[in-house]
Design an enzyme around this catalytic site. Structure first.
Site, PDB file in Angstrom:
ATOM      1  CG  ASN A  23      -2.080  -1.001   1.042  1.00 21.37           C
ATOM      2  OD1 ASN A  23      -2.372  -1.448  -0.066  1.00 21.37           O
ATOM      3  ND2 ASN A  23      -2.713  -1.371   2.135  1.00 21.37           N
ATOM      4  NE  ARG A  91      -8.591  -0.947  -3.368  1.00 21.17           N
ATOM      5  CZ  ARG A  91      -7.971  -0.135  -2.526  1.00 21.17           C
ATOM      6  NH1 ARG A  91      -7.943   1.157  -2.773  1.00 21.17           N
ATOM      7  NH2 ARG A  91      -7.369  -0.594  -1.451  1.00 21.17           N
ATOM      8  CB  CYS A 115     -10.731  -5.885  -3.368  1.00 24.50           C
ATOM      9  SG  CYS A 115      -9.156  -6.691  -3.083  1.00 24.50           S
ATOM     10  CG  ASP A 304      -6.437  -3.081   4.311  1.00 23.33           C
ATOM     11  OD1 ASP A 304      -7.595  -3.218   3.872  1.00 23.33           O
ATOM     12  OD2 ASP A 304      -5.550  -2.467   3.683  1.00 23.33           O
TER      13      ASP A 304
END
Length: 417
Positions: A23, A91, A115, A304
């Site tokens: 991330n 994304r 996702c 997460d």
């Protein structure tokens, strides 16, 4: 398509090195578009999304090469279009929008994929960029953006959006004048992006707080930069120690960034401490206890980690309640855990978990990245064999997870379906 086959019931013992953060790496790689000189990144995880990002950068005119854990990017002949064939799988690809507008004054980016865990609208990105002078239209599934020159602006986010903060932070580095991002995301990955941009010559203050100030500069230069460790991967392995009753030492583990997770795991009966060698995690004598978790933006409990901790709750004594405040539809792993013997009831954005004495191996299907991790953890603790299908989700966010787990005693293998 591959699946994981897990023979459960083995306590995990040993040392695991935490990989670089996916991330953090994704937006930082996208920020290569802003630099006019080569950039070299280290501690980059070898993941599907990273490979997709490298392909996208190459198509955009920033050839990216992967060697070991190092990615080298050479910005040269920039192009404004991010094609659907690549964007549809990830994304985070919308994060090239701000950098392209800042460098070229135009962007053509296909609507992103990734996702399927609820609404993640890009409207926040577009509305904020419009305040900086960009204009947008939607044409045949593409976001078409144009501007003469981005101008600094005072932008208030209704919600501390991570992606929106990252996109605007990148765009603001080359904008004319000062940009103020208010109610900005405070996540460590946003801070890592800001540190990278500063290393390239950007003028940024306030990263890690809710108000970020960016003074635009004419250009950014290249640099060498190490990606921060992955706090979500680290948190997943902390849960693995607790759910199997083992003892794991995590090296390269971010400590401060995991505070909210560690507090909850210790409350459930784990013992997690920072040592000179890394972070040590094990289950205390007396077993696991239920607790309540509410997902929140950083520094709160991360969404997460919700699915992974829910797997641990399944085997904890008493009742636990999970309140999911960040994403819709993020309980898609629940039905699969129930197939393994878990006792979970969903009501809106809440899940009530009543602990059971054991889970039983079963064929289960992953629906998204963190749900995949939840099912792997449950399989490690379950009696019998668990088959986790559709693990392409898992490969998007965990670097060689079956190899890391096998190295500490797990019995897990990858098979073609």
């Amino acid at each position: 398509m591959d699946k994981l086959v897990i023979e459960g019931g083995v306590p995990l013992t040993g040392t695991i090195n935490v990989s670089g953060s996916k991330n953090a790496a994704l937006p930082i790689l996208m920020a290569s578009i802003l630099a006019e000189e080569p950039v070299t990144y280290t501690n980059v995880p070898r993941l599907r999304d990273i490979h997709t990002t490298n392909k996208l950068l190459s198509i955009l005119g920033c050839p990216a090469e992967f060697e070991g854990d190092t990615v080298s990017v050479r910005p040269c002949d920039l192009k404004p279009e991010a094609p659907y064939d690549l964007v549809k799988t990830m994304r985070a690809s919308v994060l090239c929008l701000g950098p392209l507008l800042a460098r070229l004054g135009e962007a053509r980016v296909a609507l992103p994929g990734g996702c399927a865990i609820g609404a993640r609208p890009v409207d926040l990105h577009l509305t904020a960029l419009e305040k900086m002078g960009a204009r947008f239209e939607l044409e045949e599934g593409y976001i078409i953006g144009r501007c003469r020159k981005l101008k600094g602006a005072h932008i208030y986010f209704d919600f501390p959006t991570v992606g929106g903060t990252e996109n605007l932070l990148m765009a603001a580095t080359l904008a004319e004048g000062e940009t103020i991002l208010e109610n900005a995301a405070r996540e460590p990955e946003v801070v890592d992006l800001a540190r990278f941009l500063i290393a390239c010559g950007a003028k940024i203050e306030g990263h890690g707080t809710s108000v970020i100030r960016v003074q635009g500069v004419p250009r950014l230069h290249g640099c060498e930069y190490a990606i921060m460790p992955d706090r979500i991967e680290a948190g997943t392995f902390l849960v693995a120690a607790g759910i199997t009753g083992g003892e794991l030492l995590l090296t390269g583990c971010p400590w401060e960034e995991l505070d909210a997770v560690i507090v909850k795991l210790n409350a459930m009966g784990m013992h997690i401490e920072k040592t000179s060698e890394g972070v040590l995690a094990k289950r205390r004598n007396g077993g696991l206890r239920g607790t309540d978790v509410t997902t929140q933006p950083f520094p709160g409990f991360p969404t997460d980690m919700q699915a992974q901790v829910m797997s641990l709750m399944c085997l904890a004594e008493g009742t636990s309640v999970v309140q999911e405040n960040i994403f819709e539809n993020r309980f898609m792993h629940v039905l699969e855990l129930v197939r393994m013997g878990a006792d979970i009831r969903i009501s809106g954005r809440s899940a009530v978990v009543r602990g059971v004495k054991r889970l039983t191996g079963a064929p289960v299907m992953a629906s998204d990245l963190r749900a995949s991790a939840s099912l792997v953890l449950a399989g490690l603790a379950a009696r019998g064999t668990t088959h986790v299908q559709r693990i392409y989700h898992l490969d998007r966010g965990y670097e060689r997870i079956e190899l890391k787990l096998n190295a500490v005693g797990a019995r897990i293998r990858r098979e073609a379906e």
